[in-house]
Design a protein around this motif. Structure first.
Motif, mmCIF file in Angstrom:
data_model
loop_
_atom_site.group_PDB
_atom_site.id
_atom_site.type_symbol
_atom_site.label_atom_id
_atom_site.label_comp_id
_atom_site.label_asym_id
_atom_site.label_seq_id
_atom_site.Cartn_x
_atom_site.Cartn_y
_atom_site.Cartn_z
ATOM 1 N N ILE A 23 0.898 -1.244 -0.055
ATOM 2 C CA ILE A 23 -0.020 0.256 0.043
ATOM 3 C C ILE A 23 0.784 1.284 -0.173
ATOM 4 N N TYR A 24 0.840 2.108 -0.965
ATOM 5 C CA TYR A 24 1.224 3.371 -1.007
ATOM 6 C C TYR A 24 0.592 4.531 -0.150
ATOM 7 N N LEU A 52 6.772 7.716 -7.785
ATOM 8 C CA LEU A 52 6.168 6.966 -8.823
ATOM 9 C C LEU A 52 6.733 5.705 -8.985
ATOM 10 N N GLY A 53 7.950 5.424 -8.791
ATOM 11 C CA GLY A 53 8.522 4.016 -8.635
ATOM 12 C C GLY A 53 7.986 3.216 -7.802
ATOM 13 N N ILE A 54 7.669 3.647 -6.639
ATOM 14 C CA ILE A 54 6.975 2.702 -5.504
ATOM 15 C C ILE A 54 5.693 2.425 -5.838
ATOM 16 N N ILE A 55 4.885 3.526 -6.502
ATOM 17 C CA ILE A 55 3.433 3.297 -6.825
ATOM 18 C C ILE A 55 3.464 2.320 -8.095
ATOM 19 N N ALA A 56 4.441 2.063 -8.793
ATOM 20 C CA ALA A 56 4.265 1.066 -9.853
ATOM 21 C C ALA A 56 4.530 -0.395 -9.371
ATOM 22 N N ALA A 57 5.090 -0.434 -8.048
ATOM 23 C CA ALA A 57 5.038 -1.455 -7.624
ATOM 24 C C ALA A 57 3.931 -1.927 -6.600
ATOM 25 N N ALA A 58 3.320 -0.966 -6.290
ATOM 26 C CA ALA A 58 2.193 -1.007 -5.338
ATOM 27 C C ALA A 58 0.875 -1.735 -5.749
ATOM 28 N N ALA A 59 0.125 -2.275 -4.916
ATOM 29 C CA ALA A 59 -1.159 -2.961 -5.049
ATOM 30 C C ALA A 59 -2.283 -2.016 -5.124
ATOM 31 N N SER A 60 -2.015 -1.197 -4.272
ATOM 32 C CA SER A 60 -3.379 0.054 -3.946
ATOM 33 C C SER A 60 -2.334 1.405 -3.353
ATOM 34 N N VAL A 61 -3.263 2.383 -3.768
ATOM 35 C CA VAL A 61 -2.983 3.831 -3.099
ATOM 36 C C VAL A 61 -3.936 4.305 -2.177
ATOM 37 N N VAL A 62 -3.595 4.653 -1.221
ATOM 38 C CA VAL A 62 -4.386 4.919 -0.019
ATOM 39 C C VAL A 62 -4.172 6.551 0.326
ATOM 40 N N VAL A 63 -5.256 7.399 0.217
ATOM 41 C CA VAL A 63 -4.893 8.689 0.396
ATOM 42 C C VAL A 63 -5.201 9.183 1.748
ATOM 43 N N VAL A 97 -0.299 19.157 -5.245
ATOM 44 C CA VAL A 97 0.180 18.710 -6.485
ATOM 45 C C VAL A 97 0.667 17.566 -6.776
ATOM 46 N N GLY A 98 1.478 16.925 -5.373
ATOM 47 C CA GLY A 98 2.140 15.740 -5.342
ATOM 48 C C GLY A 98 0.878 14.471 -5.238
ATOM 49 N N ILE A 99 -0.194 14.705 -4.733
ATOM 50 C CA ILE A 99 -1.197 13.689 -4.611
ATOM 51 C C ILE A 99 -1.901 13.658 -5.785
ATOM 52 N N ARG A 100 -2.228 14.746 -6.579
ATOM 53 C CA ARG A 100 -2.803 14.662 -7.954
ATOM 54 C C ARG A 100 -2.071 14.151 -8.915
ATOM 55 N N ARG A 101 -0.556 14.253 -8.791
ATOM 56 C CA ARG A 101 0.182 13.593 -9.919
ATOM 57 C C ARG A 101 0.023 11.765 -9.353
ATOM 58 N N GLU A 102 0.269 11.738 -8.227
ATOM 59 C CA GLU A 102 0.376 10.205 -7.493
ATOM 60 C C GLU A 102 -0.771 9.578 -8.169
ATOM 61 N N LEU A 103 -1.978 10.092 -7.844
ATOM 62 C CA LEU A 103 -3.355 9.432 -8.197
ATOM 63 C C LEU A 103 -3.355 9.343 -9.729
#
Length: 136
Positions: free
Chosen positions: A16-17, A81-92, A102-108
């Protein structure tokens, strides 16, 4: 925005990211955001989940080494973004200001392009929810 409450067991298995706002001109706001990210990460880990918080990670590096690698998303984008690429999910983590981050918009945006549906964590209750589609 409507959200449906879910249990941590409903999250996809795997990494989880934890996305959370951090950048701010006031160092007290940054400290609050880092503390809340660390608390949320701890709460999720205690539930048996595998979690990476870039904020807890980067602030920990600064505190332990004294090396400031930057406070803005641009300084961390490649790592995140490298870690998100390996993640199963993103939790905000829905701290004040998360919608303008800005960072959360780019990450999502990156996560959605990879087919990951975001989940949302209430910092007061530590409840996780999923965004529901709103009928047009």
């Amino acid at each position: 925005m409507d959200h449906k409450l879910i249990t941590p067991c409903d999250l996809p298995q795997g990494l989880i990211y934890l996305a959370s706002p951090y950048s701010h001109p006031d160092p007290d706001v940054r400290a609050y955001r880092a503390r809340m990210a660390a608390q949320a990460t701890t709460a999720l880990i205690r539930q048996g989940l595998v979690v990476h918080s870039p904020i807890a990670h980067s602030v920990g590096l600064l505190q332990l080494t004294g090396v400031d690698l930057g406070h803005e998303f641009a300084a961390w984008e490649r790592q995140d973004l490298g870690i998100i690429a390996a993640a199963a999910s993103v939790v905000v983590l829905m701290l004040p200001g998360w919608e303008r981050s800005v960072g959360i918009r780019r990450e999502l945006g990156f996560a959605r392009r990879r087919g990951l549906m975001p989940f949302y964590l209430d910092p007061k209750t530590m409840d996780v929810s999923t965004e529901l589609e709103v009928a047009a």
